[in-house]
Write an enzyme that holds these catalytic residues in place. Structure first.
Site, PDB file in Angstrom:
ATOM      1  N   VAL A 238       0.849  -1.190   0.000  1.00 26.01           N
ATOM      2  CA  VAL A 238       0.000   0.000   0.000  1.00 26.01           C
ATOM      3  C   VAL A 238       0.888   1.244   0.000  1.00 26.01           C
ATOM      4  CG1 VAL A 238      -1.705   1.311   1.330  1.00 26.01           C
ATOM      5  CG2 VAL A 238      -1.924  -1.164   1.123  1.00 26.01           C
ATOM      6  N   GLY A 267       0.120  -4.993  12.243  1.00 30.00           N
ATOM      7  CA  GLY A 267       0.913  -5.417  13.391  1.00 30.00           C
ATOM      8  C   GLY A 267       0.752  -4.492  14.569  1.00 30.00           C
ATOM      9  N   HIS A 440     -14.215 -41.345  20.405  1.00 32.52           N
ATOM     10  CA  HIS A 440     -14.725 -41.571  19.046  1.00 32.52           C
ATOM     11  C   HIS A 440     -16.217 -41.295  19.005  1.00 32.52           C
ATOM     12  CE1 HIS A 440     -15.230 -43.382  15.112  1.00 32.52           C
ATOM     13  NE2 HIS A 440     -16.311 -43.989  15.609  1.00 32.52           N
TER      14      HIS A 440
END
Ligand SMILES: Cc1cc2nc3c(=O)[nH]c(=O)nc-3n(C[C@H](O)[C@H](O)[C@H](O)COP(=O)(O)OP(=O)(O)OC[C@H]3O[C@@H](n4cnc5c(N)ncnc54)[C@H](O)[C@@H]3O)c2cc1C
Length: 454
Positions: A238, A267, A440
């Site tokens: 940018v 960030g 399971h």
């Protein structure tokens, strides 16, 4: 008034440290200038997950036909989702306030200013009030980076360019949302706004989205979101934010994309300036407070935890660092280990990983073996996911046969990653894991299958 410990900053690092210290019998003061709970509870982890859950329910309702459910007139009310998000935040923040009270922590609202050290201890001012403490814990967190891109700071002032703070309170769904930065925060916000109706474009400078995520998994995530309509401008930089658009450069050519709002998510930086750290000589490294594995800084009696140390910038890392600091303060030896910090992206599908990726293992010269499995090895995954393309990767060290990394994309990945983290942290060997009984049918059975292929 003399305290055993003064904590500056009431986010996950600060509030948990204060709570643990108070519980251990230290006379503790916590100073917070905005909101108890910090970024995580008020403008980060929790509000983003509350919104993402609303979007997930909307998606379930819209795409339910293939599961035999027909819905009509499904609508999304962003205002209701925002109000619910606020309610969730309020509930959790009041829980933390209660826990601090329960640990007899004194909480002062205001901006802390360290003024130096006297015989009475570290001097910290909040307005006109001066507090002294035998120890200090710096937990001032981090703030979003606003890059010096032409037009970006002005855009922030005008409310056209947003950071995580403003976007989580945006009172409408923008028609066109441009997100600068395809990291975790950018992707989660892209996921929400894509689901609820924005045309989302992500501009990312690197070749892959999702930062240090396993490359194959990052690619699957990107494909999923391309299918949902998000546009990705990769290897694109940018260069300017205009009144109604964003200009970026790709392959040496200038391009422009229209925007109603722009989210900056390139960030965060540690908060280390403006509150007097220099008055006591705390050493910084790359803009972060430098700490050792015990959370200690170079100044005896001064500790730091959370984003301010710039190590991982995750709430769960901050929690553990806070505990390590307090344990060392009270004479209980404790060490921070960073080898098994889980990383999660709460997109749909979710992404989670822990330990070495193939990329980091190669870079470190680790001789590893990797099993890559489709999530379709799990009966539950197939039962619940039409057209799911999730995968799970299990990495083991070839010589020692211990699990060094697990990375996955698919439902429940965020909840499964803890057990993988334990395997990595405990350096469990393939043969140890083979003896575990997995419930399971669950999606985590895919890890068991992975282990059996190694
Ligand atoms: C949008 C978003 C989503 C996120 N999602 C996740 C997630 O899902 N999972 C995750 O693990 N992490 C997530 N994070 C990161 C997480 O929020 C941070 O890692 C975490 O909040 C760091 O905690 P902390 O205590 O170090 O600092 P913070 O939470 O930043 O708290 C620091 C506090 O210190 C206060 N302060 C600063 N200076 C002073 C002063 N001088 N006096 C008094 N008070 C002061 C601030 O007001 C602030 O409240 C997210 C972040 C963002 C922005």
């Amino acid at each position: 008034m003399g305290y055993d410990l003064i904590v500056i900053g009431g986010g996950p690092g600060g509030y948990l440290a204060a709570e643990r210290a108070g519980h251990a019998g230290l006379k503790t003061l916590l100073i917070e200038k905005r909101f108890i709970g910090g970024v995580c509870l008020n403008e980060g982890c929790i509000p983003s997950k509350a919104l993402l859950y609303s979007a997930k329910i909307f998606d379930y309702a819209r795409f339910s036909e293939k599961y035999g459910v027909t819905t009509e007139g499904v609508k999304f009310d962003h205002g209701v989702a925002l109000a619910r998000k606020d309610k969730v935040v309020k509930t959790l923040v009041s829980g933390i306030k209660g826990a601090l009270k329960g640990s007899k922590v004194t909480v002062v609202e205001g901006e802390a200013q360290i003024q130096g050290r006297t015989e009475e201890g570290f001097q910290v001012a909040v307005g006109k009030e001066i507090h002294s403490g035998a120890r200090l814990l710096i937990a001032t967190g981090s703030a979003p980076i606003v890059p010096p891109i032409k037009g970006a700071p002005e855009g922030v002032k005008k409310g056209f360019v947003l950071t995580n703070r403003e976007i989580l309170d945006l009172d409408h769904v923008p028609e066109k949302l441009v997100i600068v930065g395809g990291g975790v925060i950018g992707l989660e916000m892209a996921s929400y706004f894509n689901s609820v109706g924005s045309k989302v474009t992500i501009i990312e400078m690197l070749e892959q989205i999702a930062g240090a995520t396993d490359k194959d998994i990052a690619n699957i995530l990107m494909k999923n979101y391309q299918k949902k309509g998000i546009e990705f401008k990769m290897k694109s930089k940018v260069t300017q934010v205009k009144a109604k658009s964003v200009v970026y450069e790709v392959d040496g050519k200038s391009q422009e994309v229209a925007a109603d709002k722009v989210l900056l998510s390139i960030g965060r930086r540690p908060v280390t300036q403006g509150f007097g750290l220099e008055t006591i000589g705390v050493e910084l490294e790359n803009g972060a407070v430098k700490t050792d594995r015990f959370g200690k800084t170079n100044i005896p009696g001064v500790y730091a935890a959370g984003d301010v140390n710039g190590v991982y910038m995750l709430a769960h890392t901050a929690y553990r660092e806070a505990e390590v600091c307090v344990n060392n303060m009270i004479g209980k030896k404790d060490v921070m280990r960073y080898c098994a910090i889980p990383a999660v992206i709460y997109t749909n599908p979710e992404v989670a990983g822990v330990g070495e990726t193939e990329e980091t293992a190669k870079a470190k010269g680790i001789d590893y073996e990797c099993a890559t499995l489709t999530m379709k090895y799990s009966g539950r995954y197939v039962a619940e996911n039409e057209d799911g393309d999730g995968i799970c990767k299990v990495l083991v060290d070839k010589k020692y046969r211990n699990v060094i990394g697990v990375h996955m994309i698919g439902s429940y990945a965020s909840e499964m990653i803890l057990s993988a983290g334990m395997m990595v942290e405990m350096e469990l060997k393939v043969d140890d894991v083979k003896e575990f009984v997995f419930p399971h049918p669950t999606v985590c059975e895919v890890m068991r299958e992975g282990i059996f292929q190694l």
